[in-house]
Design an enzyme around this catalytic site. Sequence first.
Site, mmCIF file in Angstrom:
data_model
loop_
_atom_site.group_PDB
_atom_site.id
_atom_site.type_symbol
_atom_site.label_atom_id
_atom_site.label_comp_id
_atom_site.label_asym_id
_atom_site.label_seq_id
_atom_site.Cartn_x
_atom_site.Cartn_y
_atom_site.Cartn_z
ATOM 1 N N LYS A 22 18.629 18.319 -44.164
ATOM 2 C CA LYS A 22 18.170 19.203 -45.237
ATOM 3 C C LYS A 22 16.846 18.724 -45.808
ATOM 4 C CE LYS A 22 19.813 18.709 -49.636
ATOM 5 N NZ LYS A 22 18.759 18.703 -50.653
ATOM 6 N N ASN A 23 16.779 17.432 -46.142
ATOM 7 C CA ASN A 23 15.600 16.934 -46.855
ATOM 8 C C ASN A 23 14.372 16.775 -45.968
ATOM 9 O OD1 ASN A 23 17.043 16.981 -49.167
ATOM 10 N ND2 ASN A 23 17.177 14.756 -49.443
ATOM 11 N N ARG A 100 15.266 22.529 -57.021
ATOM 12 C CA ARG A 100 14.074 21.828 -57.502
ATOM 13 C C ARG A 100 13.043 21.631 -56.402
ATOM 14 N NH1 ARG A 100 13.448 17.626 -58.538
ATOM 15 N NH2 ARG A 100 12.221 17.551 -60.391
ATOM 16 N N CYS A 124 18.369 18.779 -64.369
ATOM 17 C CA CYS A 124 19.477 19.080 -63.473
ATOM 18 C C CYS A 124 20.576 18.076 -63.767
ATOM 19 C CB CYS A 124 19.043 19.033 -62.015
ATOM 20 S SG CYS A 124 18.677 17.380 -61.460
ATOM 21 N N ARG A 129 14.397 14.522 -63.978
ATOM 22 C CA ARG A 129 13.654 14.835 -62.757
ATOM 23 C C ARG A 129 12.383 15.643 -62.985
ATOM 24 N NH1 ARG A 129 17.716 16.349 -57.945
ATOM 25 N NH2 ARG A 129 16.120 15.444 -56.641
ATOM 26 N N PRO A 130 11.410 15.106 -63.675
ATOM 27 C CA PRO A 130 10.152 15.833 -63.846
ATOM 28 C C PRO A 130 9.319 15.827 -62.554
ATOM 29 C CG PRO A 130 10.006 13.651 -64.816
ATOM 30 C CD PRO A 130 11.401 13.780 -64.280
ATOM 31 N N ILE A 131 8.212 16.584 -62.551
ATOM 32 C CA ILE A 131 7.296 16.521 -61.397
ATOM 33 C C ILE A 131 5.908 16.076 -61.865
ATOM 34 C CG2 ILE A 131 8.533 18.145 -59.892
ATOM 35 C CD1 ILE A 131 6.379 20.240 -60.690
ATOM 36 N N ASP A 132 5.895 15.296 -62.964
ATOM 37 C CA ASP A 132 4.611 14.852 -63.513
ATOM 38 C C ASP A 132 3.774 14.062 -62.507
ATOM 39 O OD1 ASP A 132 6.810 13.043 -63.864
ATOM 40 O OD2 ASP A 132 5.492 11.721 -64.999
ATOM 41 N N ASP A 315 21.525 9.171 -52.467
ATOM 42 C CA ASP A 315 22.279 10.337 -51.995
ATOM 43 C C ASP A 315 23.599 9.961 -51.318
ATOM 44 O OD1 ASP A 315 20.379 12.006 -53.007
ATOM 45 O OD2 ASP A 315 19.508 12.590 -51.091
ATOM 46 N N ILE A 337 17.952 4.888 -59.212
ATOM 47 C CA ILE A 337 16.973 5.965 -58.971
ATOM 48 C C ILE A 337 17.070 7.063 -60.038
ATOM 49 C CG2 ILE A 337 16.073 7.631 -57.273
ATOM 50 C CD1 ILE A 337 15.916 4.777 -56.205
ATOM 51 N N ARG A 407 25.162 24.104 -50.877
ATOM 52 C CA ARG A 407 23.698 24.038 -50.980
ATOM 53 C C ARG A 407 23.136 23.015 -50.008
ATOM 54 N NH1 ARG A 407 22.285 21.474 -55.878
ATOM 55 N NH2 ARG A 407 20.563 20.989 -54.518
HETATM 56 C C1 UD1 Z 1 14.363 13.482 -53.134
HETATM 57 C C2 UD1 Z 1 15.517 14.086 -52.389
HETATM 58 C C3 UD1 Z 1 16.838 13.764 -53.108
HETATM 59 C C4 UD1 Z 1 16.963 12.256 -53.309
HETATM 60 C C5 UD1 Z 1 15.725 11.684 -53.975
HETATM 61 C C6 UD1 Z 1 15.725 10.165 -54.045
HETATM 62 C C7 UD1 Z 1 14.568 16.053 -51.357
HETATM 63 C C8 UD1 Z 1 14.476 17.536 -51.322
HETATM 64 N N1 UD1 Z 1 15.333 15.532 -52.321
HETATM 65 O O1 UD1 Z 1 14.316 14.083 -54.420
HETATM 66 O O2 UD1 Z 1 17.900 14.241 -52.295
HETATM 67 O O3 UD1 Z 1 18.074 11.987 -54.135
HETATM 68 O O4 UD1 Z 1 14.538 12.071 -53.231
HETATM 69 O O5 UD1 Z 1 15.853 9.619 -52.785
HETATM 70 O O6 UD1 Z 1 14.015 15.363 -50.522
HETATM 71 N N2 UD1 Z 1 10.267 11.233 -60.887
HETATM 72 C C9 UD1 Z 1 9.447 11.338 -61.989
HETATM 73 N N3 UD1 Z 1 8.335 12.129 -61.899
HETATM 74 C C10 UD1 Z 1 7.980 12.784 -60.747
HETATM 75 C C11 UD1 Z 1 8.822 12.657 -59.620
HETATM 76 C C12 UD1 Z 1 9.959 11.860 -59.719
HETATM 77 O O7 UD1 Z 1 9.720 10.752 -63.038
HETATM 78 O O8 UD1 Z 1 6.948 13.460 -60.726
HETATM 79 C C13 UD1 Z 1 11.467 10.352 -60.943
HETATM 80 C C14 UD1 Z 1 12.779 11.102 -60.719
HETATM 81 O O9 UD1 Z 1 13.263 11.671 -61.908
HETATM 82 C C15 UD1 Z 1 13.664 9.996 -60.189
HETATM 83 C C16 UD1 Z 1 12.689 9.148 -59.348
HETATM 84 O O10 UD1 Z 1 11.397 9.454 -59.865
HETATM 85 O O11 UD1 Z 1 14.182 9.224 -61.233
HETATM 86 C C17 UD1 Z 1 12.702 9.406 -57.859
HETATM 87 O O12 UD1 Z 1 12.692 10.788 -57.615
HETATM 88 P P1 UD1 Z 1 12.079 11.467 -56.305
HETATM 89 O O13 UD1 Z 1 11.976 10.464 -55.192
HETATM 90 O O14 UD1 Z 1 10.856 12.201 -56.682
HETATM 91 O O15 UD1 Z 1 13.215 12.503 -55.960
HETATM 92 P P2 UD1 Z 1 13.009 13.930 -55.328
HETATM 93 O O16 UD1 Z 1 11.807 13.885 -54.457
HETATM 94 O O17 UD1 Z 1 13.104 14.978 -56.378
#
Ligand code: UD1
Length: 428
Positions: A22-23, A100, A124, A129-132, A315, A337, A407
């Site tokens: 999936k990922n 997301r 969630c 889980r922001p995307i900053d 995961d 994480i 999902r």
């Molecule tokens: C991806 C995977 C998810 C997995 C996760 C960690 C996909 C579609 N999803 O999620 O299954 O659990 O990696 O291996 O591939 N964070 C921030 N700001 C950001 C981005 C992340 O603070 O802009 C934080 C997140 O809240 C979290 C950490 O960084 O605490 C790691 O998250 P991230 O690796 O970005 O997870 P995803 O890419 O969303």
Amino acid sequence: MDRLAVEGGAPLFGKVRVSGAKNAALPLMAASILADGPLDLTNVPSLGDLKTMARLLTLMGGAVRASFRGDEGAGPEECLIDMRGLSVPEARHELVKTMRASALVLGPLLARHGRAVVSLPGGCAIGVRPIDMHLKALKEMGADFDISGGDIIARAPAGGLRGAAVNFPTVTVTGTENVMMAAALARGETVISNAAREPEVVDTGRALCAMGARIEGLGTGEIAVHGVPSLSGARYAVMSDRIEAGTLMAAVALAGGKVTLQGAPLASMAAVRDKFGEAGLYMSYEGDDLYLESPGGRLEAVNLVTMPHPGFPTDMQAQFMAAMCLASGVSIVTETIFENRFMHVAELRRLGADITLEGRSAVVKGVRHLSGAPLTASDLRASAGLLLAALAARGRSVVSRVYHLDRGYDRLDRKLNLLGARITREKE
Ligand code: UD1
């Protein structure tokens, strides 16, 4: 809405094929936006999030043709995506709120179309889980953002995105993928430091290279992307799902039995294999077949700390914790994480598990028996953990809200039933 009724106590025997990841499939589908021709993906799993991504691409004006196999083992599923007709570079809230990973279209849209409107993902179940970090990196490449009505309105500069030095303060998987995809068509070189080393990031990079991108350092903490003027379509087989394989491994650890996983991505799951091995699950390998056999008695309790790859994946935390519920001894499971990824703990306790939470750690005292109970799934991997614990529990459990499971897993209940589990899908 569906729920799963489980009669516990049946050991698992037989062979089952691991589906595509999936990922990896999610970013690869988003990468189609970058291409000047169709992207033909094979080994695509049949699961909810990918259908959501297909819908998102279709709403943008793309053509997505997916042929999902009806029967287990009938060959790889294929997804042909042609985004040349893209006219609406938007990801709306209805879809982003259910998935997301929709944010993965942001980098490709900016790189290929110079603009994008993507709804800001909300919280969630497993954390904020922001995307900053995605936005900051794309800003460093020249993009400009406004937030309006809950949407990110993004624009690339007049001459297109430009290469930049991007240094992620913490490892982000989809952040690394987003920047890598954007950088593939940017002017000049982008160097991503503290890049994610997850196998799915490597798979995405490889597919981009098959489309004509120039990327070095995949699988290391520093990825260099030399932008090219255009990318072509390609045919690419998605890697197998290491989390699904690990989940099936946990199923054998809990339910007992002897199972062969066909097409397991062995190289990418060393940390998971090591932990289950330490706990006493027997494993042997032949080609990419992974043979699993549960020990005669109980598993041994072992401690676990989730980490970015090559550490133990978050995961797999819920599924491993489920296995520890019946192990002999005390296991400390630490989640580093996500800040709120213990939603399964209260539900596992309903089965009779002995777990206490201490900050970011769960202390699991192994018990001799679990007994069936009604359970509610809260997020994708938590649902898997609950389903597996129910396989080992005495009597009947009912797991509700299994749309979380659907999902992210390719018919997991069906695969488990092929191995001898007694799971019935019912309407809630
Ligand atoms: C991806 C995977 C998810 C997995 C996760 C960690 C996909 C579609 N999803 O999620 O299954 O659990 O990696 O291996 O591939 N964070 C921030 N700001 C950001 C981005 C992340 O603070 O802009 C934080 C997140 O809240 C979290 C950490 O960084 O605490 C790691 O998250 P991230 O690796 O970005 O997870 P995803 O890419 O969303």
